[in-house]
Structure formats: C-alpha cells, structure tokens
Design a protein around this motif. Structure first.
Motif, PDB file in Angstrom:
ATOM      1  N   VAL A  90       1.181 -15.337 -41.925  1.00  0.00           N
ATOM      2  CA  VAL A  90       2.450 -15.026 -42.574  1.00  0.00           C
ATOM      3  C   VAL A  90       2.610 -13.513 -42.635  1.00  0.00           C
ATOM      4  CG1 VAL A  90       3.838 -15.276 -44.670  1.00  0.00           C
ATOM      5  CG2 VAL A  90       2.279 -17.117 -43.974  1.00  0.00           C
ATOM      6  N   ASP A  91       3.805 -13.036 -42.290  1.00  0.00           N
ATOM      7  CA  ASP A  91       4.089 -11.605 -42.314  1.00  0.00           C
ATOM      8  C   ASP A  91       5.251 -11.305 -43.250  1.00  0.00           C
ATOM      9  OD1 ASP A  91       4.297  -8.869 -41.712  1.00  0.00           O
ATOM     10  OD2 ASP A  91       5.619  -9.252 -40.002  1.00  0.00           O
ATOM     11  N   ALA A  92       5.103 -10.283 -44.063  1.00  0.00           N
ATOM     12  CA  ALA A  92       6.233  -9.692 -44.766  1.00  0.00           C
ATOM     13  C   ALA A  92       6.706  -8.535 -43.901  1.00  0.00           C
ATOM     14  CB  ALA A  92       5.804  -9.186 -46.146  1.00  0.00           C
ATOM     15  N   LEU A  93       7.870  -8.689 -43.286  1.00  0.00           N
ATOM     16  CA  LEU A  93       8.396  -7.597 -42.468  1.00  0.00           C
ATOM     17  C   LEU A  93       8.815  -6.479 -43.417  1.00  0.00           C
ATOM     18  CD1 LEU A  93       9.078  -6.525 -39.705  1.00  0.00           C
ATOM     19  CD2 LEU A  93      11.320  -7.593 -39.892  1.00  0.00           C
ATOM     20  N   ALA A  94       8.047  -5.410 -43.406  1.00  0.00           N
ATOM     21  CA  ALA A  94       8.197  -4.365 -44.411  1.00  0.00           C
ATOM     22  C   ALA A  94       9.237  -3.326 -44.009  1.00  0.00           C
ATOM     23  CB  ALA A  94       6.860  -3.683 -44.661  1.00  0.00           C
ATOM     24  N   ILE A  95       9.917  -2.781 -45.028  1.00  0.00           N
ATOM     25  CA  ILE A  95      10.810  -1.643 -44.845  1.00  0.00           C
ATOM     26  C   ILE A  95      10.048  -0.410 -45.318  1.00  0.00           C
ATOM     27  CG2 ILE A  95      13.033  -0.618 -45.429  1.00  0.00           C
ATOM     28  CD1 ILE A  95      13.145  -3.288 -43.853  1.00  0.00           C
ATOM     29  N   TYR A  96       9.728   0.460 -44.377  1.00  0.00           N
ATOM     30  CA  TYR A  96       8.891   1.622 -44.665  1.00  0.00           C
ATOM     31  C   TYR A  96       9.722   2.886 -44.828  1.00  0.00           C
ATOM     32  CZ  TYR A  96       4.818  -1.159 -43.242  1.00  0.00           C
ATOM     33  OH  TYR A  96       3.836  -2.113 -43.159  1.00  0.00           O
ATOM     34  N   VAL A  97       9.341   3.686 -45.825  1.00  0.00           N
ATOM     35  CA  VAL A  97       9.872   5.045 -45.980  1.00  0.00           C
ATOM     36  C   VAL A  97       8.671   5.981 -46.136  1.00  0.00           C
ATOM     37  CG1 VAL A  97      12.048   4.312 -47.024  1.00  0.00           C
ATOM     38  CG2 VAL A  97      10.086   4.822 -48.500  1.00  0.00           C
ATOM     39  N   HIS A  98       8.926   7.263 -46.028  1.00  0.00           N
ATOM     40  CA  HIS A  98       7.870   8.252 -46.217  1.00  0.00           C
ATOM     41  C   HIS A  98       7.285   8.128 -47.615  1.00  0.00           C
ATOM     42  CE1 HIS A  98       6.107  12.299 -46.759  1.00  0.00           C
ATOM     43  NE2 HIS A  98       5.947  12.285 -45.440  1.00  0.00           N
ATOM     44  N   LYS A  99       6.014   8.438 -47.746  1.00  0.00           N
ATOM     45  CA  LYS A  99       5.317   8.264 -49.033  1.00  0.00           C
ATOM     46  C   LYS A  99       5.947   9.067 -50.165  1.00  0.00           C
ATOM     47  CE  LYS A  99       1.796  11.813 -48.004  1.00  0.00           C
ATOM     48  NZ  LYS A  99       2.256  12.778 -49.020  1.00  0.00           N
ATOM     49  N   ASP A 100       6.662  10.154 -49.849  1.00  0.00           N
ATOM     50  CA  ASP A 100       7.285  10.987 -50.876  1.00  0.00           C
ATOM     51  C   ASP A 100       8.726  10.587 -51.184  1.00  0.00           C
ATOM     52  OD1 ASP A 100       4.964  12.497 -51.084  1.00  0.00           O
ATOM     53  OD2 ASP A 100       5.598  13.896 -49.508  1.00  0.00           O
ATOM     54  N   ASN A 101       9.229   9.587 -50.484  1.00  0.00           N
ATOM     55  CA  ASN A 101      10.606   9.147 -50.714  1.00  0.00           C
ATOM     56  C   ASN A 101      10.681   8.377 -52.034  1.00  0.00           C
ATOM     57  OD1 ASN A 101      13.112   7.654 -50.657  1.00  0.00           O
ATOM     58  ND2 ASN A 101      13.179   7.988 -48.453  1.00  0.00           N
TER      59      ASN A 101
END
Length: 325
Positions: A119-130
C-alpha cells in the motif's frame, strides 16, 4: 476523492492494529521449499523498484541459485514486457489501462493477473522549510493542472495563492512530477487532475527519487511521489479532500484507515493461464512477497504492508500453494 482502488482492494485493512508500521501478526512466515533455481526478470514500476530489490534480496537468501534481474523505469513498461515474454514479473503502481489489458489478452487469450503487494500513500512533498500546513485536492488541481476540471476557479501559481504570507507570498510554485511512462503520473493525473492536463511548467522527472530530490533542492517547490521515497530534506504534508475539511497525513494510520485521500494499492502483474499453476520460481517469489517475511521488507522500503486476509485471498486466487508441489 473516493479511493476507489484502495477501497475495493483493502476492505479488510481496517482490522490492522493502529500502531504505525505494525505487521498483521496473522501474516504467515515464509517456508522455503528446498532447492530452487532459475531466472526471473522484472520490468516495470520505478515506484516499486526499491521494494523489488528488497524482496529479491530476501528471496535469494533462501534460494541462492535463483537469479533476479530488475528494471524499474515506469509502469508503462510492464505490460509490453509481459506481452513480449521478456519479463515474468510486471510491477505497476496502477492497474493496467484498457489498451494494455487488451494487448495482453489478444496475445494470450486470457487476462493478465494483478497481485496486490503493498500500500502506498502518494505523498505531496514540499521543502522541509516550507510552513504550509495542508493542501486540499482542489488546491492541488489548481496548482498542477491547466484545465482545473476537478476544482474550477483560479489557478494557484504562487505560495501566496496557496495561503502563505511573508516572504513566501510572491514566490511562484515550482512544480515537479513523474514522466509520462510512470504509473504515478497517470494515477495523479486521474485522481487529482480528473484526467486533465498538467501545466507546461511542471518539471517531469524520470524517477520517484528524482522528484523528491528536486523538491529538497528547491525551497519553493512542490512535487508528488511515493511515501517510500521520503527523505529528511522534504515534508510530506497533510491533504484534505475539499478546502476547509480536515487534513490527514500520509501515515500508516491514516492511510490504512482510509482517511488519507491519495492512497493506492501497488501491484505485480504475472502471466497466469487459467486452470494452470504458476512456474515454481514465480510462485514461490509471490508467496515470499505475501508472507510476513516479504511484508517486513515492504515496510523497510517505506511502504505499508497488506494484511493476512489480503495475502490469503491473493494466494488462493493464484493457487500458488499447489504450484510448487
């Protein structure tokens, strides 16, 4: 979004313990069958590439005389390889589309068999400082799509349009995603863009890892990729179905409970003729993946394990238990 794929495939998943990354204790341990030798070729999903490597390593620890080659460029490469017979395993992060399924059935006279393996959660990634706290599916459609079929309204072009203030407000959003042969690309396009078109400014990457790395290197970026590729340089942000509704994390808890809205089952396709058993090497590899041993590797790779009911159902459907006798 209604989680059609995940809901149909994971009806029993809610029975899992709520502890993060906890395997279903009822998953059976893998039992080697003795000497086994042969060769397997896997062609398909980049999303599943790490998993295939982990599963192959675990399997080969039991069977050192089995050789497994893995090529993970994208889900669109799986079906043609199965049709041509150049691969026995076709990992895909989506189901075959109509054209792919038709080509296989035309060649062999029966349908290809999909095995749910993780099972995968298709992740929405942003920069760690966002500092963004949540985005809705509607906002994601407005960020990535030129059509905005699922949301309508105005395009979201800057972080200010997405709700951020201060230094972030005027900065354009840099968008990253997968390329067109990727199942992740197609899944995101269907589920979030409602079959719409991506903006020309989206930078399409050849691999899942490349998307995450690009976001980690760009303070004002956003991208989508499998949860198994998360790094310390990015944040996987919570997502809601509609603006103003509760946001859920791509965690094991929220994903397996059906709350995180961009979740999916990951598959391996095989060529199994109805009424006949699989080749012993293929059969045992499938049994290994669906066992407690294999699903331990699934979680090591960053994805979420299936439960014992799904495992048993897949094994029974494939009749792998008798294939190695």
């Amino acid at each position: 979004m209604n989680l059609k794929t995940l809901t149909l495939a994971l009806t029993a998943q809610a029975a899992l313990t709520s502890a993060a990354f906890a395997l279903d204790p009822a998953l059976p341990a893998y039992r080697p069958v003795g000497n086994l030798s042969g060769e397997l070729k896997s062609i398909g999903s980049d999303t599943l590439n790490h998993e295939m490597e982990l599963w192959a390593a675990g399997f080969k620890a039991n069977y050192p005389n089995v050789k497994i080659q893995i090529e993970g460029k994208g889900s669109a490469t799986a079906a043609p390889a199965l049709v041509a017979g150049t691969a026995q395993l076709g990992p895909m992060s989506r189901l075959m589309n109509g054209e792919e399924a038709e080509a296989f059935e035309k060649k062999y006279g029966y349908k290809a068999t999909a095995i749910g393996v993780a099972v995968d959660a298709l992740a929405i990634y942003v920069h760690k400082d966002n500092p963004i706290q949540c985005l809705s599916e509607e906002q994601l459609d407005r960020i990535f799509s030129t059509d905005r079929k699922g949301s309508g309204g105005k395009s979201v072009d800057t972080w200010g349009d997405a709700g951020l203030t201060g230094e972030w407000a005027t900065h354009p959003i840099a968008m990253y995603g997968r390329n067109t042969i990727s199942g992740t690309y197609e899944f995101f396009r269907q589920q979030i863009l409602y079959d719409g078109n991506f903006k020309e400014a989206v930078k399409h990457q050849a691999g899942s890892e490349a998307v995450v790395q690009a976001v980690a290197n760009d303070k004002f970026a956003i991208g989508y990729s499998g949860i198994g590729y998360k790094t310390d340089g990015v944040r996987a942000i919570p997502v809601s179905v509609h603006y103003g509704q509760k946001c859920y994390n791509p965690s094991s808890d929220d994903t397996l409970a059906g709350k995180y809205p961009i979740a999916r089952l990951l598959y391996i396709y095989v060529n199994k003729k109805p009424g006949e058993t699989l080749d012993p090497v293929i059969a045992e590899f499938v049994k290994y993946i669906l066992s407690k041993d294999g699903q331990t590797q699934t979680e090591k790779g960053g994805y979420y394990a299936i439960n014992s009911e799904i495992s048993a159902s897949e094994l029974q459907r494939l009749d792998t238990a008798s294939s190695a006798k």
